[in-house]
Structures are given as C-alpha cells and as structure tokens.
Design an enzyme around this catalytic site. Structure first.
Site, PDB file in Angstrom:
ATOM      1  N   ALA A 175       0.855  -1.191   0.000  1.00 55.19           N
ATOM      2  CA  ALA A 175       0.000   0.000   0.000  1.00 55.19           C
ATOM      3  C   ALA A 175       0.890   1.239   0.000  1.00 55.19           C
ATOM      4  O   ALA A 175       2.098   1.142   0.219  1.00 55.19           O
ATOM      5  CB  ALA A 175      -0.892   0.022   1.235  1.00 55.19           C
ATOM      6  N   LYS A 176       0.315   2.376  -0.242  1.00 57.50           N
ATOM      7  CA  LYS A 176       1.053   3.636  -0.091  1.00 57.50           C
ATOM      8  C   LYS A 176       0.046   4.748   0.164  1.00 57.50           C
ATOM      9  O   LYS A 176      -1.099   4.671  -0.279  1.00 57.50           O
ATOM     10  CB  LYS A 176       1.840   3.954  -1.365  1.00 57.50           C
ATOM     11  CG  LYS A 176       2.989   4.900  -1.137  1.00 57.50           C
ATOM     12  CD  LYS A 176       4.195   4.173  -0.556  1.00 57.50           C
ATOM     13  CE  LYS A 176       5.361   5.082  -0.293  1.00 57.50           C
ATOM     14  NZ  LYS A 176       6.569   4.334   0.054  1.00 57.50           N
TER      15      LYS A 176
END
Ligand code: NAD
Length: 481
Positions: free
Chosen positions: A172-173
């Site tokens: 994720a980011k």
C-alpha cells in the site's frame, strides 16, 4: 523487449477485481454499515471517495506496445516492470489483470486551517495494491508530486518489495500532495490528524499499517497514532516508524539506509568491487540518504558527494558525513557545505565514482544521462529513480543495478519487526533488530543474485520475477483468482 500487455490500457474488468483480499477485509462492510463511508467509487459523507472497484487502468491484450519513454508516469514505469515479469513467467490474463491494478483506492479532501487563518484544501490518497500475502503495508509521502498516479505506483512497488523480503504484508502507499517544507509544525500536525481521520476507515492493525516516507518522519507517525487512537483506542501497531518512546523499534530510523548498505556491499562483492576502496555518490540527504552515507562511511567506504534538493557537495578525497550533517543545523542545504565543492544534482549523477546511490526522487536516471553514468554499480535507495528506458541503457552498458524493491526494503523489514513488537508488547534490543535485518537483506540479495545468474537476467528482472511469483502463488492458493 516490450512486455506483451504494455502499455496498461483503459479497459476495466470488474469480474477480476474487488473480491476481498483476506479475512481481515471482512470487517470493512461492518464498519461501513455505521454510515462512515460508502464503497465502490461513491462519495462518502466526509468528502472522500472510496473505491473498491477497478479504478486503475487494467490491461488490454490487444494494446499495441509503445517505445519506452522518459516521460512515462511513475505508474506506467512500475507496471512496465510488472508486465515484463508477467511475460517471462507466462502469467495468465486473469492473474495479470488482478496484479496490474490496485485493490482499493481512497482519495480524500483534507481541509486545513493555516496559521494565517486561511483554509487550504489538500488532496490525499491511500492506495492498497494487493493484500494476498497479508495486511497492506506502506509509507505515507508528503510531496508536491504525490498525486494518484505516483501513489499508485508506489503502492504496487510495496507489494513486490514486501514479497521479495518475505515479510507477511501486502502493498500500500499513502500520499498528500503538499510542500511539507513550507508548512509550519502546527499546520503539519493539523494536516496529519485530518488525513489520518479521513483514511481511518481503511487502515487497521491487521488491515493496513502506514509508515514514514519522503516528507514524513517519526513525528508524523506519532500524530497519526494519536489521531487514530482518539477514535479507536490505543493501537501502537497502527503505524510503524514511530518514536521509540511511543513503541517504535530501535533501529527503525536508520533501517532503510542500513539495508541499502547491506545490499550495496553484497552487490559490490558480486562484481568484485572492494568496499574499502569504493567511492560512493549519494543523491538525497534526508532520512535514507543520510543514514546510507553515514553507515557506508562507518564501514570504510568513501563518500565523495552528497546532495539534496538545493544541490550537492563534492570532495574527491571523501566528505566527513557527520560534518555535513552538522552543517544542516544552520544551513538549509548541503550545497553550501564548506568542506566540498558545490555541484548540481545533474552533475552528481555523472561523477567519476564506483557506486551511485540515488536516494531522493523518481526518474532521475533517464535517457538524458544514462549514457554518462560512470558508476559500476547503481543502488536504488529511492523508489523508481531509474526510468525503464534508462534501465535498458544501463543494462546494455554493463552497469549493475540493485533495484529499489531489493535495495530499499530494509525500512519495511524493521517496520515489520516494530509491528511484531507492538503486537507482542515486547521490545527487542537494537542488536537483535540489526542482526535480523542483516540476515533477511543478505538472504533476499543472494536469492536475487542466484536467480539472475541462473537465468541470465538483470537483478531488477530477477527481483520482479521472484516477487510476482510469490504474490501470484498466494493469490492463487487463497482462491482469490
Ligand atoms: P526525506 O524526505 O527524508 O529526504 C528526501 C531527500 O531528497 C532530501 O534530502 C531532499 O532535499 C532530497 N530531494 C528532494 N527532491 C530532490 C531533487 N529534486 N533532487 C535531489 N534531491 C532531492 O525522504 P526519505 O525518507 O529519505 O526518502 C527518500 C527516498 O527513499 C524516497 O524515494 C522514498 O520513497 C525512498 N524510501 C524511503 C524509505 C524510508 O524508510 N524513509 C523506505 C524506502 C524507500
């Protein structure tokens, strides 16, 4: 050769996406039933857009290949490397469609009252790329370039990185499009708290765990933990990279830089480069760049140049890294350091050196300069510093590139240790953290080197092949695809 399904096209196939990526996801509809957010591309009641659907462009098997360009967006570049691996691995179209798109994309509005009384509205994102191997995990970036495309690319890279270093996380980011350098501490705190509240519906200790990245640090994580705790109760494992006093892990702050150095030393050995004689150039003197320089120097290499956004400083006989750091207490850039010669960021990359370590932003090694890179080894401390076109040029010129998903995975490795410590409520000693980090970095590096040697691939291709196989296997045995 161009990957079969490149460029990523515009067609979406909903039947391939959004089926939930694991047990932890099953809690989301329950939370949503309280009216906090709505799924599938609708506006939620606080102004965010939560999308469980296939909002990232997916592939079209008929799409015509295009020439590699420097102006490929970060997402195009990241998916280019994925599709190349998918081609080599003969990945089927169903798996390709799932792994080339994000699982969930949340875009939020972040209204912040500035110190001067004005209201400024920022844009923030949390993108969850793939959760087949565990809860989503990835940093939060504050930068003016942190738009949807960039955050998407970084989320995908996290999936591959976490699989390669073999921590039980998906990718994720997060990102907020802002200039952190011009915001006051109070403004940054208000922005962080609001952003945390807005993304709190999709993060969780067993769902998605943010960490620092460019423009954020341990203080940002402390505010995130506190803001989340105000809503859901004390949960230190909700973020990693916290201050040690608040449950952070010893060794996390320097972990990415330490991992970069471990990887660089392994790669140097592989190409017969004597570490103690190595002359190193480091672009970027933030968290990763500073620690990389300091640890490399401590282990006997010579740091001949460092830089930041304001320019660089160069001394062919070597810089005193701690003195450069000291200089930053008074100055805003390393460029004005008196113990070296002032040099531009462009010149830095073309300096006569053995190892070049880009540790700032993406796309800095491109077709404009790839021919003039004089290093024998490039170690990608930053995410995406080499464009796909430049990568090909470096390969043709015989320059070894230790790719980002291998070189900079020390940070997420110690983030994993921090998460484990928080869940077990048991703190490790610094020696244990560093020992475990070294063990894992060496193992991942050796796996990539062996895979590359056996198949005559670049280190990047080998790293992507290993990661993509691991994620695809997890997705398959879960019955996700
Ligand atoms: P940071 O904000 O602490 O430092 C960034 C540095 O880059 C600063 O010195 C800044 O002046 C410099 N910089 C910014 N724009 C520049 C430009 N145009 N030219 C030259 N220098 C420039 O960020 P960080 O945490 O050190 O992250 C640096 C890179 O490492 C990013 O690509 C990030 O995604 C990657 N990374 C960070 C971590 C982590 O744990 N912090 C982990 C993995 C990867």
């Amino acid at each position: 050769m161009l990957p079969r399904n490149f460029p990523p096209p515009q067609t979406c196939r909903p039947d391939h996406i959004g089926g939930g990526s694991g047990a932890s996801e099953s809690r989301l509809p329950q939370r949503l039933s309280f009216g906090q957010a709505k799924l599938v591309g609708t506006e939620d009641d606080r102004g965010g857009t939560v999308s469980n659907g296939p909002t990232t462009p997916t592939m079209d098997p008929a799409a015509a290949p295009v020439a590699l360009r420097d102006d490929m967006s970060p997402y195009e570049a990241a998916t280019y490397f994925f599709h190349s691996a998918a081609d080599r691995l003969n990945l089927n179209d169903d798996m390709r469609a799932v792994l080339s798109t994000s699982y969930r994309e949340l875009a939020v509005q972040i209204p912040v009252r500035m110190d001067n009384g004005r209201l400024e509205v920022f844009r923030g994102y949390r993108i969850q790329h793939n959760g087949a191997r565990g809860p989503y995990k990835g940093g939060v970036r504050y930068h003016e370039s942190a738009d949807l495309d960039e955050v998407r690319a970084l989320a995908a890279l996290m999936t591959w990185k976490n699989a390669l270093i073999d921590v039980p996380f998906g990718g994720a980011k997060g990102g907020v499009q802002c200039e952190p350098g011009v915001l006051s501490r109070e403004e940054l705190q208000r922005l962080t708290r609001r952003f945390t509240a807005m993304i709190s519906y999709v993060i969780g200790v067993h769902r998605d765990i943010p960490a620092p990245d460019m423009g954020t640090n341990a203080q940002t994580m402390a505010w995130m933990m506190d803001a989340y705790g105000q809503k859901y109760g004390y949960e230190p494992a909700i973020v990693t990279g916290k201050p040690v006093e608040l449950g952070g892990s010893p060794g996390r702050e320097e972990a990415t830089g330490r991992g970069v150095v471990i990887c660089a030393r392994e790669a140097a050995k592989r190409i017969g480069l004597d570490w103690k004689r190595a002359r190193i150039v480091v672009q970027g003197f933030g968290n990763v760049g500073y620690w990389t320089s300091a640890i490399a120097h401590e282990l006997g290499a010579t740091i001949v140049a460092v830089s930041d956004v304001g320019g660089g400083t160069y001394h062919p006989a070597g810089l005193d890294v701690e003195k450069v750091k000291e200089h930053l207490k008074e100055a805003i850039s390393v460029a004005t350091y008196g113990g070296g010669q002032n040099i531009s960021n462009e010149e830095m990359l073309e300096l006569d050196c053995d190892i070049l370590i880009p540790a700032a932003i993406n796309g800095v090694i491109n077709t404009e300069n790839a021919d003039r890179v004089r290093a024998k080894l490039v170690v990608e401390a930053a995410n995406g510093p080499t464009t796909p076109a430049a990568d090909q040029i470096l390969q043709e010129r015989g320059v070894t590139v230790a790719p980002d998903i291998l070189a900079n995975c020390g940070g997420v490795t110690v983030s994993y240790f921090e998460w484990v410590q928080n869940i077990q409520q048991f703190r490790w000693e610094l020696d244990t953290v560093n020992f475990e980090l070294k063990k894992r970095m060496k193992k991942a590096s050796q796996q990539v080197f062996s895979y590359a040697a056996e198949r005559e691939l670049s280190l990047r291709d080998a790293a992507f092949d290993i990661s993509v196989q691991r994620v695809a296997h997890a997705a398959e045995i879960r019955g996700y695809v």
